[in-house]
Design a protein around this motif. Structure first.
Motif, PDB file in Angstrom:
ATOM      1  N   GLY A  51       0.800  -1.223   0.000  1.00 31.54           N
ATOM      2  CA  GLY A  51       0.000   0.000   0.000  1.00 31.54           C
ATOM      3  C   GLY A  51       0.827   1.265   0.000  1.00 31.54           C
ATOM      4  O   GLY A  51       0.402   2.284  -0.519  1.00 31.54           O
ATOM      5  N   SER A  52       2.013   1.213   0.580  1.00 27.43           N
ATOM      6  CA  SER A  52       2.826   2.423   0.648  1.00 27.43           C
ATOM      7  C   SER A  52       3.308   2.846  -0.731  1.00 27.43           C
ATOM      8  O   SER A  52       3.394   4.033  -1.024  1.00 27.43           O
ATOM      9  CB  SER A  52       4.013   2.215   1.578  1.00 27.43           C
ATOM     10  N   ALA A  53       3.626   1.886  -1.577  1.00 27.07           N
ATOM     11  CA  ALA A  53       4.122   2.230  -2.909  1.00 27.07           C
ATOM     12  C   ALA A  53       3.030   2.941  -3.706  1.00 27.07           C
ATOM     13  O   ALA A  53       3.287   3.946  -4.364  1.00 27.07           O
ATOM     14  CB  ALA A  53       4.597   0.988  -3.635  1.00 27.07           C
ATOM     15  N   ASN A  54       1.813   2.436  -3.649  1.00 23.66           N
ATOM     16  CA  ASN A  54       0.732   3.067  -4.406  1.00 23.66           C
ATOM     17  C   ASN A  54       0.391   4.440  -3.857  1.00 23.66           C
ATOM     18  O   ASN A  54       0.242   5.396  -4.609  1.00 23.66           O
ATOM     19  CB  ASN A  54      -0.513   2.175  -4.387  1.00 23.66           C
ATOM     20  N   PHE A  55       0.264   4.547  -2.531  1.00 21.12           N
ATOM     21  CA  PHE A  55      -0.096   5.827  -1.932  1.00 21.12           C
ATOM     22  C   PHE A  55       0.977   6.876  -2.180  1.00 21.12           C
ATOM     23  O   PHE A  55       0.695   7.991  -2.625  1.00 21.12           O
ATOM     24  CB  PHE A  55      -0.328   5.657  -0.424  1.00 21.12           C
ATOM     25  N   LEU A  56       2.224   6.553  -1.885  1.00 19.94           N
ATOM     26  CA  LEU A  56       3.310   7.518  -2.052  1.00 19.94           C
ATOM     27  C   LEU A  56       3.552   7.846  -3.521  1.00 19.94           C
ATOM     28  O   LEU A  56       3.837   8.994  -3.864  1.00 19.94           O
ATOM     29  CB  LEU A  56       4.591   6.995  -1.400  1.00 19.94           C
ATOM     30  N   SER A  57       3.442   6.850  -4.397  1.00 23.15           N
ATOM     31  CA  SER A  57       3.650   7.097  -5.831  1.00 23.15           C
ATOM     32  C   SER A  57       2.568   8.011  -6.394  1.00 23.15           C
ATOM     33  O   SER A  57       2.866   8.943  -7.151  1.00 23.15           O
ATOM     34  CB  SER A  57       3.655   5.779  -6.600  1.00 23.15           C
ATOM     35  N   ARG A  58       1.336   7.749  -6.019  1.00 23.89           N
ATOM     36  CA  ARG A  58       0.237   8.595  -6.522  1.00 23.89           C
ATOM     37  C   ARG A  58       0.312  10.009  -5.950  1.00 23.89           C
ATOM     38  O   ARG A  58       0.062  10.982  -6.655  1.00 23.89           O
ATOM     39  CB  ARG A  58      -1.108   7.961  -6.185  1.00 23.89           C
ATOM     40  N   THR A  59       0.653  10.111  -4.681  1.00 25.42           N
ATOM     41  CA  THR A  59       0.778  11.441  -4.079  1.00 25.42           C
ATOM     42  C   THR A  59       1.935  12.217  -4.713  1.00 25.42           C
ATOM     43  O   THR A  59       1.813  13.414  -4.987  1.00 25.42           O
ATOM     44  CB  THR A  59       0.991  11.315  -2.562  1.00 25.42           C
ATOM     45  N   THR A  60       3.040  11.541  -4.960  1.00 26.83           N
ATOM     46  CA  THR A  60       4.179  12.192  -5.601  1.00 26.83           C
ATOM     47  C   THR A  60       3.818  12.638  -7.017  1.00 26.83           C
ATOM     48  O   THR A  60       4.183  13.744  -7.436  1.00 26.83           O
ATOM     49  CB  THR A  60       5.397  11.248  -5.642  1.00 26.83           C
ATOM     50  N   ALA A  61       3.099  11.806  -7.745  1.00 24.91           N
ATOM     51  CA  ALA A  61       2.681  12.171  -9.104  1.00 24.91           C
ATOM     52  C   ALA A  61       1.740  13.373  -9.081  1.00 24.91           C
ATOM     53  O   ALA A  61       1.856  14.286  -9.915  1.00 24.91           O
ATOM     54  CB  ALA A  61       2.018  10.981  -9.784  1.00 24.91           C
ATOM     55  N   ALA A  62       0.816  13.401  -8.129  1.00 21.38           N
ATOM     56  CA  ALA A  62      -0.110  14.537  -8.032  1.00 21.38           C
ATOM     57  C   ALA A  62       0.637  15.825  -7.673  1.00 21.38           C
ATOM     58  O   ALA A  62       0.372  16.890  -8.256  1.00 21.38           O
ATOM     59  CB  ALA A  62      -1.187  14.239  -6.996  1.00 21.38           C
ATOM     60  N   LEU A  63       1.581  15.733  -6.743  1.00 24.99           N
ATOM     61  CA  LEU A  63       2.346  16.920  -6.363  1.00 24.99           C
ATOM     62  C   LEU A  63       3.281  17.377  -7.483  1.00 24.99           C
ATOM     63  O   LEU A  63       3.492  18.578  -7.671  1.00 24.99           O
ATOM     64  CB  LEU A  63       3.133  16.658  -5.084  1.00 24.99           C
ATOM     65  N   ALA A  64       3.832  16.426  -8.236  1.00 21.97           N
ATOM     66  CA  ALA A  64       4.679  16.797  -9.373  1.00 21.97           C
ATOM     67  C   ALA A  64       3.857  17.513 -10.440  1.00 21.97           C
ATOM     68  O   ALA A  64       4.315  18.500 -11.029  1.00 21.97           O
ATOM     69  CB  ALA A  64       5.344  15.558  -9.957  1.00 21.97           C
ATOM     70  N   THR A  65       2.633  17.049 -10.662  1.00 23.92           N
ATOM     71  CA  THR A  65       1.747  17.726 -11.617  1.00 23.92           C
ATOM     72  C   THR A  65       1.426  19.138 -11.138  1.00 23.92           C
ATOM     73  O   THR A  65       1.455  20.099 -11.923  1.00 23.92           O
ATOM     74  CB  THR A  65       0.450  16.918 -11.802  1.00 23.92           C
ATOM     75  N   ALA A  66       1.141  19.277  -9.852  1.00 23.51           N
ATOM     76  CA  ALA A  66       0.878  20.609  -9.293  1.00 23.51           C
ATOM     77  C   ALA A  66       2.105  21.507  -9.415  1.00 23.51           C
ATOM     78  O   ALA A  66       1.986  22.706  -9.697  1.00 23.51           O
ATOM     79  CB  ALA A  66       0.447  20.486  -7.841  1.00 23.51           C
ATOM     80  N   PHE A  67       3.296  20.937  -9.245  1.00 20.59           N
ATOM     81  CA  PHE A  67       4.532  21.721  -9.372  1.00 20.59           C
ATOM     82  C   PHE A  67       4.699  22.239 -10.800  1.00 20.59           C
ATOM     83  O   PHE A  67       5.056  23.401 -11.012  1.00 20.59           O
ATOM     84  CB  PHE A  67       5.725  20.849  -8.971  1.00 20.59           C
ATOM     85  N   PHE A  68       4.428  21.389 -11.788  1.00 15.96           N
ATOM     86  CA  PHE A  68       4.545  21.820 -13.185  1.00 15.96           C
ATOM     87  C   PHE A  68       3.498  22.868 -13.532  1.00 15.96           C
ATOM     88  O   PHE A  68       3.782  23.831 -14.254  1.00 15.96           O
ATOM     89  CB  PHE A  68       4.445  20.633 -14.132  1.00 15.96           C
ATOM     90  N   VAL A  69       2.285  22.710 -13.017  1.00 14.37           N
ATOM     91  CA  VAL A  69       1.227  23.683 -13.295  1.00 14.37           C
ATOM     92  C   VAL A  69       1.577  25.040 -12.674  1.00 14.37           C
ATOM     93  O   VAL A  69       1.422  26.084 -13.325  1.00 14.37           O
ATOM     94  CB  VAL A  69      -0.138  23.162 -12.791  1.00 14.37           C
ATOM     95  N   THR A  70       2.068  25.035 -11.438  1.00  9.70           N
ATOM     96  CA  THR A  70       2.444  26.310 -10.822  1.00  9.70           C
ATOM     97  C   THR A  70       3.663  26.923 -11.510  1.00  9.70           C
ATOM     98  O   THR A  70       3.781  28.143 -11.578  1.00  9.70           O
ATOM     99  CB  THR A  70       2.713  26.144  -9.320  1.00  9.70           C
ATOM    100  N   SER A  71       4.556  26.084 -12.044  1.00 10.66           N
ATOM    101  CA  SER A  71       5.698  26.615 -12.808  1.00 10.66           C
ATOM    102  C   SER A  71       5.216  27.345 -14.053  1.00 10.66           C
ATOM    103  O   SER A  71       5.679  28.445 -14.367  1.00 10.66           O
ATOM    104  CB  SER A  71       6.641  25.489 -13.221  1.00 10.66           C
ATOM    105  N   LEU A  72       4.275  26.733 -14.764  1.00  7.41           N
ATOM    106  CA  LEU A  72       3.723  27.380 -15.959  1.00  7.41           C
ATOM    107  C   LEU A  72       2.967  28.654 -15.599  1.00  7.41           C
ATOM    108  O   LEU A  72       3.054  29.662 -16.309  1.00  7.41           O
ATOM    109  CB  LEU A  72       2.820  26.408 -16.704  1.00  7.41           C
ATOM    110  N   ALA A  73       2.221  28.618 -14.500  1.00 10.13           N
ATOM    111  CA  ALA A  73       1.477  29.806 -14.078  1.00 10.13           C
ATOM    112  C   ALA A  73       2.426  30.939 -13.699  1.00 10.13           C
ATOM    113  O   ALA A  73       2.183  32.102 -14.056  1.00 10.13           O
ATOM    114  CB  ALA A  73       0.569  29.461 -12.900  1.00 10.13           C
ATOM    115  N   LEU A  74       3.516  30.624 -13.005  1.00  6.73           N
ATOM    116  CA  LEU A  74       4.487  31.659 -12.650  1.00  6.73           C
ATOM    117  C   LEU A  74       5.157  32.244 -13.886  1.00  6.73           C
ATOM    118  O   LEU A  74       5.404  33.451 -13.953  1.00  6.73           O
ATOM    119  CB  LEU A  74       5.545  31.088 -11.700  1.00  6.73           C
ATOM    120  N   THR A  75       5.434  31.399 -14.863  1.00  7.36           N
ATOM    121  CA  THR A  75       6.033  31.886 -16.101  1.00  7.36           C
ATOM    122  C   THR A  75       5.084  32.837 -16.819  1.00  7.36           C
ATOM    123  O   THR A  75       5.485  33.907 -17.288  1.00  7.36           O
ATOM    124  CB  THR A  75       6.388  30.702 -17.020  1.00  7.36           C
TER     125      THR A  75
END
Length: 116
Positions: A51-75
């Motif tokens: 369960g840890s692999a799925n939870f942490l992997s999905r959370t990391t993917a969601a946060l990475a997507t949010a990081f890219f979206v905020t990077s584009l918004a800041l640009t």
């Protein structure tokens, strides 16, 4: 209003970046599973064995997507701010094209009194 929104997006961007770093450091590598199968105590974690692999992997993917979206918004927000030149070269061109005075500047003070 644009400055407030820029500051808000920048704050979210920094927090998401710190969260991504924390999640990546918490995750264990692929080699850690081999040690757990030979009697290591790491297999019984808070989220269970798989369960840890799925939870942490999905959370990391969601946060990475949010990081890219905020990077584009800041640009986008930084490029559409008013009153700021678009590049350093534009500012240098404006300074060079300023009209020079016809008379050279005279130094003030004791430098004028030195005999040649």
């Amino acid at each position: 209003m644009s400055g407030i929104f820029f500051g808000l997006v920048l704050t979210v961007h920094v927090l998401v970046g710190v969260a991504v770093i924390g999640l990546v450091l918490v995750q264990h590598g692929k080699g850690a599973d081999l040690g757990a199968s030979f009697g290591g105590g790491a297999s019984g974690s808070l989220f269970g064995a798989s369960g840890s692999a799925n939870f942490l992997s999905r959370t990391t993917a969601a946060l990475a997507t949010a990081f890219f979206v905020t990077s584009l918004a800041l640009t986008y927000l930084a490029s559409h701010r008013g009153g700021v030149s678009r590049s350093v070269m534009d500012a240098a061109t404006v300074e060079q094209s300023a009209p020079a005075s016809s008379q050279p500047a005279k130094p003030a003070g004791p430098a004028q009194e030195i005999p040649k």
